[in-house]
Design an enzyme around this catalytic site. Structure first.
Site, mmCIF file in Angstrom:
data_model
loop_
_atom_site.group_PDB
_atom_site.id
_atom_site.type_symbol
_atom_site.label_atom_id
_atom_site.label_comp_id
_atom_site.label_asym_id
_atom_site.label_seq_id
_atom_site.Cartn_x
_atom_site.Cartn_y
_atom_site.Cartn_z
ATOM 1 N N ARG A 119 0.848 -1.202 0.000
ATOM 2 C CA ARG A 119 0.000 0.000 0.000
ATOM 3 C C ARG A 119 0.884 1.252 0.000
ATOM 4 O O ARG A 119 0.661 2.196 -0.750
ATOM 5 C CB ARG A 119 -0.862 -0.040 1.259
ATOM 6 N N ASN A 151 -6.420 2.406 7.221
ATOM 7 C CA ASN A 151 -6.166 2.547 8.653
ATOM 8 C C ASN A 151 -5.803 1.177 9.207
ATOM 9 O O ASN A 151 -6.653 0.364 9.506
ATOM 10 C CB ASN A 151 -7.407 3.103 9.351
ATOM 11 N N ASP A 152 -4.495 0.950 9.318
ATOM 12 C CA ASP A 152 -3.965 -0.319 9.794
ATOM 13 C C ASP A 152 -4.557 -0.773 11.110
ATOM 14 O O ASP A 152 -4.432 -1.923 11.487
ATOM 15 C CB ASP A 152 -2.465 -0.124 10.088
ATOM 16 N N CYS A 153 -5.094 0.161 11.823
ATOM 17 C CA CYS A 153 -5.477 -0.133 13.201
ATOM 18 C C CYS A 153 -6.978 -0.326 13.362
ATOM 19 O O CYS A 153 -7.455 -0.518 14.470
ATOM 20 C CB CYS A 153 -4.965 0.969 14.124
ATOM 21 N N ASN A 175 -9.084 -2.844 13.088
ATOM 22 C CA ASN A 175 -8.976 -4.303 12.917
ATOM 23 C C ASN A 175 -10.294 -4.936 13.350
ATOM 24 O O ASN A 175 -10.461 -5.354 14.485
ATOM 25 C CB ASN A 175 -7.817 -4.849 13.761
#
Ligand code: BGC
Ligand code: NOJ
Length: 818
Positions: free
Chosen positions: A369, A491-493, A495
């Protein structure tokens, strides 16, 4: 409060005192060999891969901050016997003796440190020459006293045993494998060369050496640190040869200087490889072959060669920075667009998120990404390198169309530890490839055969990769017809399938739900945006466009389930409840979907885009930039994952991401609000924040990933500078949307949406081999644009390619009512 100033003429930032709030760093190297250098000479070097080919050791998070690195010491040998000798570091660290004068200048690929103490001037130039794998420290010492000076100059580095993670953990082995050779004043670090490695490091000095050390303890003395090595204190090194323990390179040279005399000493810290079957000389011995390296060292021991290499580096940057230059009414814009933002774009292209003062070099390789987004600002700088990067990235794609989230730069193989399943990943490839073709018109790239999963047997033309990227989303739609989020999207976070309740577990690789419910409005918007690029590509290839129908369905799904009444929702969680909705207690509105959906054109015609952006202005904008969401999450939510692990206001929990702010700037230009777009641009522009350096704390010449949001006690404090998608996106927002100079498949578009206070600007842009001289004049309010090309009015805002042979095109854009 400031700690330095910009010197735009020299393209340098001059730091005026050594004790900046955090180490303010720069990068040396533009190709394969890199060094990170702080304003006091700290940092480390590596060849291509910060983890697997680390040359020098560096201790992150140490006290005092930033010790070790490139150690230089001066010793006044004339000081009376018995008294403590006068010893200092001309770069301040590691000795930290107060200097009479100090200045550090970070420039494009080089750093200069100048200082003075008791009439002794030091002038150090650090850089990596193009084409060679070594770092040069050119040290000039001048005596400004009225009497002769007898000085000792010491230079020292601590070698890393190649794999930086292993180096910091596997002591039972590593403390026994260190090996060096010292021949004719050159120190060779050759740990593990006896077995499977065919590479080594070296540390050479151009002057006659009075002595050396290669064993750390011999140089420092027992229980002593880099700030007061016993060898330096004594003015005498012990010529130690390291066997195991901690191999270092320390060189000692003596300088006798008459009043006003200056001498230059060059230190070379490099990396070299020998052919695997020709490692030793004589063959059969254990002595490393220096044959192919000797001429390189000999060359750079000569000051005129060093000067020539430096000029070549300056020239390289002149060329790169010359691809686009602008003259606007605002100095902050000019210096970021013309100098620092481009420089940071190049750095993120080279290093992705691997090595900075916040990225330890052992964690992350090249993000799929990340690297695709980095390309958006990079394609015009070095299109051939962009092409290769795109092919490398696409080769790590999986047959499903999904992608490894990261790959290792050295092997170019996908990283199995992190794997795949970040459902936004493949769509970024469409965007980067489109940007590359718009810049270059290199349509042939689409026919290049590219493997899947790095397996040549699975190769197919690149165009097929794009189609599979799109299809990947369509194969994974959730209950509302929106794309499933997978492990996370941008937004990796966030989850939503992780449900991790075990301390220390990775949020991103822990998946406790089957992932069939949680959906992302962000990916939906990104799909619509990517589909628009696919239409343009298909049209050019004369092929049926396969994705617009799917895109309209996804748009419908966004309006049906992704619109909250006054803004776009963010996602749906695993229970099918909305995230980023007024129905939520916390996290009611998020920046990401407002940015991406409006960039994709959603609601631009019917006023809903404007409502969404007004909501951003009301609820998310602060003086320090726009936060990710509001209200911040005040506690940990099992079903949201890492986003709620951060204290409010930090990182993904409502921090200000300089990466997402430009999406809003672009969105604002989509609805014609140039003042707003530009206002947001200035709020996070590092140069405008220079005056706030005591609050901002990171370097004022580059973007940081994050500025603490309004919920954080340290609101306005930046972290994670340098390696961030903020570089490319801010560059795209200002140059392509606010200044409006935008490559399209058909030609160069000039369509500024600039602030109402500007009466125009000028720009020079090299595009597909032609030099465009652009002059923008405001004739009144609004954004209506009339273009004249070489004196002739044209229809629309795209300047199609001039006839072959034309070297220069003059474009006049009149902005405002006719
Ligand atoms: C997050 C980290 C995460 C990283 C992975 C960051 O922005 O805050 O916790 O590990 O992204 O890409
Ligand atoms: C940093 C990661 O490198 C990037 O890929 C991600 O989008 C942002 N963090 C936001 O989480």
């Amino acid at each position: 409060m400031r700690y330095g100033h910009f010197d735009d003429e020299q393209r340098e930032y001059a730091i005026e005192r050594p004790d900046t709030p955090l180490p303010w760093i720069n990068y040396l190297g533009c190709e394969d060999h890199f060094g990170i250098i702080s304003n006091t000479g700290g940092g480390y070097s590596f060849y291509r891969d910060a983890r697997l080919r680390r040359l020098t050791r560096y201790r992150y998070n140490s006290t005092p901050l930033d010790t070790g690195g490139r150690c230089l010491y001066l010793r006044d040998d004339a000081a009376e016997v018995g008294a403590t000798p006068l010893v200092w570091s001309p770069s301040w660290q590691p000795v930290r003796r107060e200097l009479d004068q100090y200045e550090c200048r970070h420039g494009m690929g080089y750093t200069l440190i100048r200082s003075r103490l008791q009439g002794i001037e030091a002038d150090i130039r650090y850089f990596v020459p193009l084409g060679d794998s070594l770092e040069i420290w050119e040290v000039t010492i001048a005596n400004r006293r009225s009497r002769p000076a007898n000085l000792s100059l010491f230079a020292a580095v601590e070698f890393c045993l190649w794999d930086a993670l292993d180096d910091a953990s596997n002591f039972q082995r590593n403390l026994s494998v260190g090996e060096v050779e010292v021949v004719e004043g050159v120190i060779y670090h050759k740990s593990e060369y006896r077995e499977r490695r065919n590479h080594f490091a070296f540390f050479a000095c151009s002057a006659e050496v009075a002595g050396f050390d290669t064993q750390r303890e011999a140089f420092l003395g027992p229980y002593r640190g880099w700030e007061s090595p016993s060898g330096v204190q004594a003015g005498l090194l012990s010529n130690s040869i390291a066997h195991g323990w901690q191999p270092i390179g320390a060189q000692h040279t003596r300088l006798q200087l008459k009043p006003d005399e200056a001498k230059t000493v060059v230190f070379l810290l490099g990396y070299h490889e020998n052919p695997p079957d020709d490692k030793f000389d004589p063959a059969g011995s254990q002595v490393l072959s220096k044959r192919s390296l000797t001429p390189i060292i000999a060359r750079y021991r000569q000051p005129q060669e060093v000067e020539a290499a430096f000029l070549a580096l300056r020239h390289y940057w002149d060329e790169l920075l010359g691809k686009l230059s602008v003259t606007t009414p605002d100095p902050h814009t000019n210096r970021m667009v013309n100098i620092w933002n481009v420089y940071q774009v190049m750095t993120t292209f080279n290093l992705s998120r691997s090595a900075s003062y916040f990225e330890s070099g052992v964690g992350r390789g090249m993000g799929f990404r990340d690297s695709n987004q980095d390309l958006l600002g990079f394609v015009h700088l070095a299109p051939e390198r962009a092409r290769q990067r795109i092919l490398d990235l696409a080769a790590t794609q999986l047959p499903s169309g999904g992608a490894y989230h990261q790959y290792q730069p050295l092997t170019k193989l996908g990283n199995n530890d992190i794997g795949s399943g970040f459902n936004d990943d493949p769509l970024w490839l469409v965007l980067s490839l489109a940007a590359y073709i718009k810049e270059t018109a290199d349509w042939d790239i689409l026919d290049e055969p590219v493997p899947y999963d790095s397996n040549p047997e699975l190769a197919e033309p690149l165009y097929g990769h794009l189609q599979r990227s799109m299809q990947y989303t369509l194969d994974r739609l959730g209950p509302h017809g929106l794309p499933l989020i997978g492990r996370a999207d941008w937004n990796d976070c966030l989850n939503l399938n992780s449900f991790s309740d075990t301390p220390g577990e990775s949020f991103q690789t822990t998946t406790n739900k089957d992932g069939k419910v949680a959906e992302s409005v962000f990916i939906a918007g990104l799909f619509v945006l990517a589909a628009q690029e696919m239409v343009g590509i298909a049209r050019h290839r004369g092929e049926a466009d396969a994705f617009s129908d799917a895109a309209s369905k996804i748009e419908d799904a966004i309006w049906a389930a992704g619109w909250d009444g006054a803004w776009f929702r963010r996602a749906y969680d695993d229970s099918g409840n909305p995230i980023g909705s007024k129905e939520c207690e916390e996290g009611q509105i998020f920046i990401e979907p407002q940015g991406v959906c409006v960039m994709a054109g959603l609601g631009v015609e019917d006023g809903r885009a404007q409502r969404a952006l007004d909501a951003v202005a009301d609820r998310l904008a602060t003086v320090h930039g726009i936060v990710l969401h509001q209200p911040a999450y005040s506690r940990y939510y099992l079903h949201l994952g890492e986003i709620s692990s951060y204290p409010p206001g930090y990182k993904e929990n409502a921090g200000i991401f300089c990466h997402t702010n430009p999406w809003i700037m672009i969105a604002e230009t989509r609805i014609g609000r140039g003042d707003r777009a530009y206002d947001y641009y200035l709020r996070i522009n590092p140069s405008t924040r220079e005056d706030l350096s005591d609050v901002h704390r990171c370097e004022p010449y580059v973007y940081a990933q994050m500025i603490a949001g309004r919920d954080a006690p340290a609101h306005g404090e930046a972290k994670n500078s340098w390696l961030t998608g903020s570089a490319a996106w801010n560059y795209v927002a200002i140059t392509q949307w606010i200044l409006g100079i935008r490559p399209t498949f058909e030609g160069l578009e000039v369509a500024p949406v600039m602030p109402s206070t500007w009466d125009g600007f000028k720009a020079e842009r090299y595009f597909r081999g032609v030099r465009y001289l652009i002059q923008v004049e405001r004739t009144g309010p609004g954004n209506e644009i009339r273009l004249e090309v070489d004196g002739h009015p044209i229809e629309g805002t795209v300047v199609t390619l001039p006839p072959v042979g034309t070297q220069e095109v003059r474009v006049i854009a009149k902005v405002g009512p006719g």
